[in-house]
Design a protein around this motif. Structure first.
Motif, mmCIF file in Angstrom:
data_model
loop_
_atom_site.group_PDB
_atom_site.id
_atom_site.type_symbol
_atom_site.label_atom_id
_atom_site.label_comp_id
_atom_site.label_asym_id
_atom_site.label_seq_id
_atom_site.Cartn_x
_atom_site.Cartn_y
_atom_site.Cartn_z
ATOM 1 N N ASP A 199 27.599 39.010 55.157
ATOM 2 C CA ASP A 199 26.511 38.346 55.874
ATOM 3 C C ASP A 199 25.930 37.183 55.084
ATOM 4 O O ASP A 199 24.966 36.558 55.529
ATOM 5 C CB ASP A 199 25.391 39.348 56.190
ATOM 6 N N ARG A 200 26.510 36.911 53.929
ATOM 7 C CA ARG A 200 26.016 35.827 53.074
ATOM 8 C C ARG A 200 27.057 34.714 52.996
ATOM 9 O O ARG A 200 28.253 34.977 52.916
ATOM 10 C CB ARG A 200 25.739 36.358 51.652
ATOM 11 N N HIS A 201 26.598 33.488 52.982
ATOM 12 C CA HIS A 201 27.512 32.360 52.865
ATOM 13 C C HIS A 201 27.727 32.067 51.374
ATOM 14 O O HIS A 201 27.238 31.068 50.835
ATOM 15 C CB HIS A 201 26.956 31.141 53.600
ATOM 16 N N CYS A 202 28.433 32.971 50.715
ATOM 17 C CA CYS A 202 28.652 32.841 49.281
ATOM 18 C C CYS A 202 30.148 32.908 48.979
ATOM 19 O O CYS A 202 30.954 33.306 49.814
ATOM 20 C CB CYS A 202 27.910 33.927 48.511
ATOM 21 N N ALA A 203 30.504 32.500 47.782
ATOM 22 C CA ALA A 203 31.868 32.645 47.290
ATOM 23 C C ALA A 203 31.881 33.800 46.291
ATOM 24 O O ALA A 203 30.827 34.275 45.851
ATOM 25 C CB ALA A 203 32.346 31.355 46.631
ATOM 26 N N MET A 204 33.069 34.244 45.922
ATOM 27 C CA MET A 204 33.148 35.446 45.091
ATOM 28 C C MET A 204 34.392 35.407 44.201
ATOM 29 O O MET A 204 35.450 34.942 44.616
ATOM 30 C CB MET A 204 33.195 36.676 46.006
ATOM 31 N N ILE A 205 34.235 35.900 42.977
ATOM 32 C CA ILE A 205 35.365 36.145 42.081
ATOM 33 C C ILE A 205 35.436 37.642 41.828
ATOM 34 O O ILE A 205 34.430 38.262 41.451
ATOM 35 C CB ILE A 205 35.232 35.376 40.752
ATOM 36 N N VAL A 206 36.594 38.217 42.058
ATOM 37 C CA VAL A 206 36.820 39.641 41.805
ATOM 38 C C VAL A 206 37.771 39.770 40.616
ATOM 39 O O VAL A 206 38.890 39.255 40.653
ATOM 40 C CB VAL A 206 37.430 40.333 43.043
ATOM 41 N N ARG A 207 37.318 40.439 39.589
ATOM 42 C CA ARG A 207 38.187 40.682 38.430
ATOM 43 C C ARG A 207 39.067 41.893 38.711
ATOM 44 O O ARG A 207 38.583 42.967 39.040
ATOM 45 C CB ARG A 207 37.357 40.884 37.163
ATOM 46 N N ASP A 208 40.352 41.684 38.557
ATOM 47 C CA ASP A 208 41.343 42.688 38.917
ATOM 48 C C ASP A 208 42.139 43.082 37.684
ATOM 49 O O ASP A 208 42.011 42.484 36.603
ATOM 50 C CB ASP A 208 42.261 42.107 39.998
ATOM 51 N N SER A 209 42.975 44.090 37.848
ATOM 52 C CA SER A 209 43.871 44.526 36.774
ATOM 53 C C SER A 209 45.254 44.710 37.361
ATOM 54 O O SER A 209 45.414 45.349 38.408
ATOM 55 C CB SER A 209 43.367 45.837 36.171
ATOM 56 N N GLU A 210 46.246 44.136 36.715
ATOM 57 C CA GLU A 210 47.606 44.201 37.222
ATOM 58 C C GLU A 210 48.554 44.696 36.138
ATOM 59 O O GLU A 210 48.268 44.634 34.945
ATOM 60 C CB GLU A 210 48.051 42.830 37.728
ATOM 61 N N GLY A 211 49.705 45.185 36.571
ATOM 62 C CA GLY A 211 50.722 45.623 35.634
ATOM 63 C C GLY A 211 50.242 46.757 34.742
ATOM 64 O O GLY A 211 49.430 47.602 35.131
ATOM 65 N N ALA A 212 50.721 46.758 33.521
ATOM 66 C CA ALA A 212 50.411 47.834 32.580
ATOM 67 C C ALA A 212 48.932 47.881 32.200
ATOM 68 O O ALA A 212 48.446 48.919 31.727
ATOM 69 C CB ALA A 212 51.271 47.691 31.325
ATOM 70 N N TYR A 213 48.201 46.791 32.434
ATOM 71 C CA TYR A 213 46.771 46.796 32.128
ATOM 72 C C TYR A 213 45.991 47.763 33.011
ATOM 73 O O TYR A 213 44.800 48.010 32.769
ATOM 74 C CB TYR A 213 46.194 45.394 32.266
ATOM 75 N N GLN A 214 46.648 48.330 34.023
ATOM 76 C CA GLN A 214 45.969 49.303 34.876
ATOM 77 C C GLN A 214 45.723 50.632 34.152
ATOM 78 O O GLN A 214 45.072 51.528 34.705
ATOM 79 C CB GLN A 214 46.777 49.533 36.153
ATOM 80 N N PHE A 215 46.223 50.750 32.932
ATOM 81 C CA PHE A 215 45.846 51.897 32.104
ATOM 82 C C PHE A 215 44.522 51.635 31.383
ATOM 83 O O PHE A 215 43.933 52.556 30.813
ATOM 84 C CB PHE A 215 46.952 52.231 31.095
ATOM 85 N N LEU B 20 50.016 47.468 25.396
ATOM 86 C CA LEU B 20 50.057 47.110 26.811
ATOM 87 C C LEU B 20 50.283 45.620 27.013
ATOM 88 O O LEU B 20 50.900 45.204 28.002
ATOM 89 C CB LEU B 20 48.763 47.546 27.500
ATOM 90 N N THR B 21 49.808 44.815 26.081
ATOM 91 C CA THR B 21 50.043 43.373 26.166
ATOM 92 C C THR B 21 51.533 43.058 26.089
ATOM 93 O O THR B 21 52.006 42.091 26.700
ATOM 94 C CB THR B 21 49.287 42.646 25.039
ATOM 95 N N ARG B 22 52.282 43.885 25.387
ATOM 96 C CA ARG B 22 53.734 43.679 25.261
ATOM 97 C C ARG B 22 54.496 44.244 26.456
ATOM 98 O O ARG B 22 55.710 44.072 26.546
ATOM 99 C CB ARG B 22 54.226 44.347 23.971
ATOM 100 N N CYS B 23 53.813 44.931 27.352
ATOM 101 C CA CYS B 23 54.474 45.644 28.459
ATOM 102 C C CYS B 23 54.265 44.964 29.808
ATOM 103 O O CYS B 23 54.191 45.627 30.836
ATOM 104 C CB CYS B 23 53.964 47.075 28.530
#
Length: 270
Positions: A211-227, A45-48
């Motif tokens: 309702d909170r005054h916070c920041a956020m990081i969302v880890r996502d998956s894109e491309g072929a890594y969605q497998f 998948l890294t190659r794709c």
């Protein structure tokens, strides 16, 4: 490898991985068949990552079942791998995190995420869905002295292993392990909340964080890594996307950094 050959090879690898993980009872590193197949899957998948190849794999009907179900199996295998390695590191005379197979990837992921919020200073960083081997939390505790890091997970066994590991590393005073549902976690104002790739119930969590005054990081998956991981549900109101990491073969996840949007109900898109 020409795209036509790479597509064929990737389809075969994805289907073979799905068949194997579906029938094996033991998805832990103790099962050499699972280890070998997952290594092959990640390498393939890294190659794709080119758009032509990844879009083909995600759209082809013959991989519809794999796209829907393989990420869940990979998630189960990842949880087993983290517990396996946590137990191993706890029993070692010297607890060396760099021995973990994917340590370089986590180092790069942590470096890239730190760059997203380098203009801000957070007194507290929480990691929702931390698991048994919360490398991100441990690395942040080491690289951001004075920052309190909180790990949240509902799996009691995972939390116990993470607690033992933090003591072994000598950072138990800097990392707070909490066994609880992430939905019940209430961050402080101006806290950074990191949502792990396997975190369940994200949409409800986003609503609570509005309702909170916070920041956020969302880890996502894109491309072929969605497998490997399903694409993350993203906040639809209350937050705006400030920055995002690029797709990089050195790390599987992309990360999206959000801050509270006080004047709009929509978030920015990549």
């Amino acid at each position: 490898m020409p795209h036509s050959e790479l597509k064929k090879h990737a389809v075969e690898t994805i289907r073979r991985s799905y068949r194997l993980l579906s029938r094996e009872q033991d998805l832990s590193p103790s099962n050499s068949l699972v280890n070998e197949q997952l290594t092959d899957l990640v390498r393939t998948l890294t190659r794709c990552q080119s758009s032509a190849v990844s879009e083909y794999l995600l759209a082809t009907p013959e991989l519809a079942a794999e796209r829907e179900r393989l990420p869940g199996l990979c998630g189960m295998a990842e949880c087993e791998m983290e517990k396996y390695w946590a137990r191993h590191l706890i029993t070692c005379a010297t607890c060396d995190l760099s021995k973990f197979w994917y340590y370089p990837e986590y180092q790069e992921l942590c470096r890239a995420e730190k760059a997203l919020f380098d203009r801000r200073r957070f007194d507290t960083i929480s990691f929702l869905g931390a698991g048994a081997l919360p490398l991100t939390a441990f690395l942040l505790a080491r690289h951001l002295p004075g920052t309190k890091v909180t790990c949240v997970d509902f799996d009691a066994e995972a939390c116990d292993l993470a607690q033992q590991l933090s003591r072994k590393l000598g950072i138990a005073n800097d990392v707070d392990i909490r066994c609880m549902d992430a939905l019940q976690y209430a961050p402080k104002d101006h806290e950074l909340v990191i949502c792990a790739s396997l975190l369940q119930g994200r949409e409800e969590i986003y609503k609570r964080l509005q309702d909170r005054h916070c920041a956020m990081i969302v880890r996502d998956s894109e491309g072929a890594y969605q497998f490997l991981y399903k694409a993350a549900e993203l906040p639809e109101a209350g937050f705006r996307q400030v920055a995002k990491t690029s797709i990089d073969p050195r790390r599987i996840n992309t990360s999206r950094y959000y801050e509270r949007d006080m004047g709009s109900s929509s978030h920015a898109t990549a």
